[in-house]
Write a protein that holds these residues in place. Structure first.
Motif, PDB file in Angstrom:
ATOM      1  N   ASP A  25       0.824  -1.204   0.000  1.00 51.48           N
ATOM      2  CA  ASP A  25       0.000   0.000   0.000  1.00 51.48           C
ATOM      3  C   ASP A  25       0.861   1.257   0.000  1.00 51.48           C
ATOM      4  OD1 ASP A  25      -2.045  -1.821   0.171  1.00 51.48           O
ATOM      5  OD2 ASP A  25      -2.987  -0.955   1.945  1.00 51.48           O
ATOM      6  N   LEU A  26       1.964   1.229   0.741  1.00 52.31           N
ATOM      7  CA  LEU A  26       2.851   2.390   0.799  1.00 52.31           C
ATOM      8  C   LEU A  26       3.471   2.669  -0.570  1.00 52.31           C
ATOM      9  CD1 LEU A  26       4.180   4.573   2.535  1.00 52.31           C
ATOM     10  CD2 LEU A  26       5.935   2.913   3.161  1.00 52.31           C
ATOM     11  N   LYS A  27       3.926   1.623  -1.258  1.00 51.04           N
ATOM     12  CA  LYS A  27       4.465   1.796  -2.614  1.00 51.04           C
ATOM     13  C   LYS A  27       3.413   2.415  -3.532  1.00 51.04           C
ATOM     14  CE  LYS A  27       6.276  -1.838  -4.441  1.00 51.04           C
ATOM     15  NZ  LYS A  27       6.536  -3.267  -4.759  1.00 51.04           N
ATOM     16  N   GLN A  28       2.192   1.904  -3.424  1.00 51.51           N
ATOM     17  CA  GLN A  28       1.113   2.419  -4.264  1.00 51.51           C
ATOM     18  C   GLN A  28       0.832   3.892  -3.954  1.00 51.51           C
ATOM     19  OE1 GLN A  28      -2.118  -0.282  -5.218  1.00 51.51           O
ATOM     20  NE2 GLN A  28      -3.613   1.275  -4.618  1.00 51.51           N
ATOM     21  N   ASN A  29       0.840   4.240  -2.664  1.00 54.65           N
ATOM     22  CA  ASN A  29       0.569   5.635  -2.279  1.00 54.65           C
ATOM     23  C   ASN A  29       1.634   6.589  -2.813  1.00 54.65           C
ATOM     24  OD1 ASN A  29      -1.641   4.707  -0.928  1.00 54.65           O
ATOM     25  ND2 ASN A  29      -0.826   5.032   1.126  1.00 54.65           N
ATOM     26  N   ALA A  30       2.897   6.189  -2.729  1.00 56.38           N
ATOM     27  CA  ALA A  30       3.970   7.047  -3.236  1.00 56.38           C
ATOM     28  C   ALA A  30       3.853   7.220  -4.746  1.00 56.38           C
ATOM     29  CB  ALA A  30       5.329   6.459  -2.863  1.00 56.38           C
ATOM     30  N   THR A  31       3.506   6.153  -5.431  1.00 60.58           N
ATOM     31  CA  THR A  31       3.358   6.214  -6.887  1.00 60.58           C
ATOM     32  C   THR A  31       2.181   7.097  -7.269  1.00 60.58           C
ATOM     33  OG1 THR A  31       4.288   3.984  -7.037  1.00 60.58           O
ATOM     34  CG2 THR A  31       3.099   4.813  -8.959  1.00 60.58           C
ATOM     35  N   LEU A  32       1.055   6.917  -6.582  1.00 64.56           N
ATOM     36  CA  LEU A  32      -0.125   7.751  -6.826  1.00 64.56           C
ATOM     37  C   LEU A  32       0.195   9.222  -6.573  1.00 64.56           C
ATOM     38  CD1 LEU A  32      -3.321   7.965  -7.185  1.00 64.56           C
ATOM     39  CD2 LEU A  32      -3.391   7.822  -4.694  1.00 64.56           C
TER      40      LEU A  32
END
Length: 542
Positions: free
Chosen positions: A486-493
């Protein structure tokens, strides 16, 4: 297959073989609806692959070559909590500067005021009578110390009082004693477990007794403003309190009021209840303890600000916002280490794939959020050029889960703009995001420091992961609670939001809601309506 993996697989097989909901079986799996794709999908969720090659580059860098896990481990395990004004905050800010320097990103410290500086040392608390037991104990931030010595004392409970005179009459009893100053829990079982298994009569009796006990002790340490100083002057050894979080083993751990020159310690729910019963039943509880800390006085405090200068619109800004400070129950992982890593990693991604954005992209790592949005509020007040040229601020501050909500707040015309940004992103990032309509400012995090000036700012709300009970301001807010996918996804978003806001050919809207929503006092919000940030610590009580 490794042996440990085999054992785990066998354990899982054994559990799954039991009948669902049967005795000893696993609880039924209930998916949180906020984490599921919205059905029917909103218009901003793509049905095909993105066409913007920069979006694909951000995706590849953020999802395939992420550094979020390594950055998070360094911050949360090695540096740990970041109390405003503390030496550990300085260590953390120096790490931020070194990290940005390694990436070739200009970053600086900006002083916004001073704060009471305090350094944590070791804490050991042991029950020595009527039996021997180590206690789960966390010294509160800004606590006093035991002057480098082991100290001992009997345990007594604070006598409930109605007037300052009653309190003063009781004070001589504290000499040489450890004072239990808050109500215990009658049961440290999870409320859901009690609801599931208790007889109705047990549930009613337990609820009634707990309500009475909690009400009896509520506010006693604040009823006399000089409570802690008076207790110390009367010769107390320490004050013990307990702030249970509704889950076994989890306590909220805040700060000791700064007039508490004596040690103030949070004791885990089970241990605190035991001490309280021993004292009430006159069974002679005694404590041996050591508490080390340093009161360092009023010291300069800073925000860390990093930026990539805009190539064609340098006086217009996209701000990535997250507070860096934390309480000290554990590592400050989900409040707000994960927000910090989201913005740090987002800027790394952008530096890698978009080194020359049109607008200036700023990352603000704020101090003093936990004491009242002080760092971000001071930055907004001190940088009118950023407020004037702000295209968007994106703030993240509520746990480790993937982002599932955002909205335009008091600037309704920016709702379609956010939708247009999301329409250019992969559906995997947007399919669970609820885009809200216009709303009030809210005061819970740093986006409010920009909105109160009428500048565009969006809060990126995360999937809960039981944030309120498990990690928010608790002694269990540690690295293992981070959901790395989820953290990776949040940074990418977030990197995509920043890119699209930077390259947007149109300026964002500043047209306010009409009528404006009402504030806490029932009166319509007016702009500007910004609370002046506290720039020094006098008068701060927690």
């Amino acid at each position: 297959m490794k042996k440990s993996v085999v054992l785990l697989a066998l354990a899982a097989s054994s559990l799954s073989a039991q009948p669902p909901g049967g005795r000893g079986g696993p609880p039924p799996v209930v998916r949180n609806p906020q984490g599921l794709p919205i059905s029917p999908a909103p218009d901003y969720v793509r049905t095909d692959a993105p066409t913007d090659p920069m979006i694909q580059k951000i995706w590849d860098e953020g999802m395939q070559r992420s550094q979020a896990a390594s950055l998070a481990q360094q911050l949360m395990d090695s540096i740990g909590p970041r109390l405003t004004g503390s030496p550990n905050m300085t260590r953390g800010q120096d790490w931020l500067l070194a990290t940005y320097k390694k990436w070739g990103v200009p970053a600086r410290k900006e002083q916004y005021g001073t704060w009471n500086s305090w350094n944590r040392g070791a804490t050991f608390v042991q029950l020595t009578a009527p039996r021997v037991k180590p206690l789960e104990a966390t010294m509160m931030s800004w606590s006093g110390n035991t002057a480098g010595k082991w100290v001992e004392g009997d345990v007594i409970t604070l006598k409930p009082y109605a007037t300052p005179e009653e309190f003063k009459a009781w004070l001589p009893n504290v000499k040489g004693k450890i004072v239990l100053a808050s109500a215990p829990r009658l049961s440290c079982r999870m409320p859901a477990q009690v609801q599931e298994f208790a007889m109705a009569s047990t549930l009613a009796a337990l609820d009634s007794a707990q309500r009475d006990l909690t009400a009896t002790y509520a506010g006693l340490t604040q009823r006399v403003p000089t409570f802690y100083a008076d207790v110390k002057a009367a010769g107390a050894v320490a004050v013990f309190e307990s702030n249970w979080s509704q889950f076994p083993g989890i306590d909220k751990v805040f700060g000791s009021p700064r007039n508490a020159a004596l040690p103030t310690i949070d004791i885990g729910c089970e241990d605190y209840g035991m001490l309280f019963r021993l004292a009430q039943n006159k069974q002679g509880p005694k404590i041996k303890m050591l508490a080390e800390s340093q009161a360092l006085g009023e010291k300069p405090v800073f925000n860390v600000v990093a930026e990539i200068k805009g190539s064609s619109k340098p006086d217009e800004y996209v701000v990535l916002s997250a507070h860096f400070d934390s309480w000290e129950g554990h590592s400050g992982a989900t409040d707000n280490g994960t927000g910090t890593i989201t913005m740090l990693e987002a800027l790394r991604i952008l530096k890698t794939v978009l080194p020359n954005p049109s607008r200036t992209i700023v990352v603000g790592h704020w101090s003093g959020e936990e004491q009242g949005l002080n760092g971000s509020g001071a930055y907004a007040a001190d940088h009118p050029e950023v407020i004037k040229g702000l295209q968007f601020a994106f703030n993240q501050d509520n746990g480790t889960g993937r982002i599932v909500s955002t909205g335009p707040s008091i600037l309704p015309e920016n709702g379609p703009r956010l939708a247009q940004y999301m329409k250019q992103m992969p559906a995997q990032l947007t399919q669970t995001i609820r885009l809200s309509g216009p709303s009030g400012i809210g005061g819970g995090s740093d986006h409010a420091s920009f909105l109160c000036h009428g500048a565009p700012a969006a809060s990126l709300g995360a999937l809960g992961w039981d944030y309120g009970n498990t990690t928010w301001h608790t002694n269990r807010d540690s690295y293992d609670k981070v959901v790395m996918d989820d953290l990776k996804q949040n940074a990418t978003l977030t990197a995509m939001f920043a890119y699209l806001a930077s390259e947007d050919p149109q300026k964002s809207s500043r047209t306010l809601m009409n009528p404006m929503p009402t504030g806490p006092n029932g009166q319509p919000i007016t702009i500007p309506n910004c609370t002046p940030p506290a720039r020094e610590s006098s008068g701060y009580r927690r």
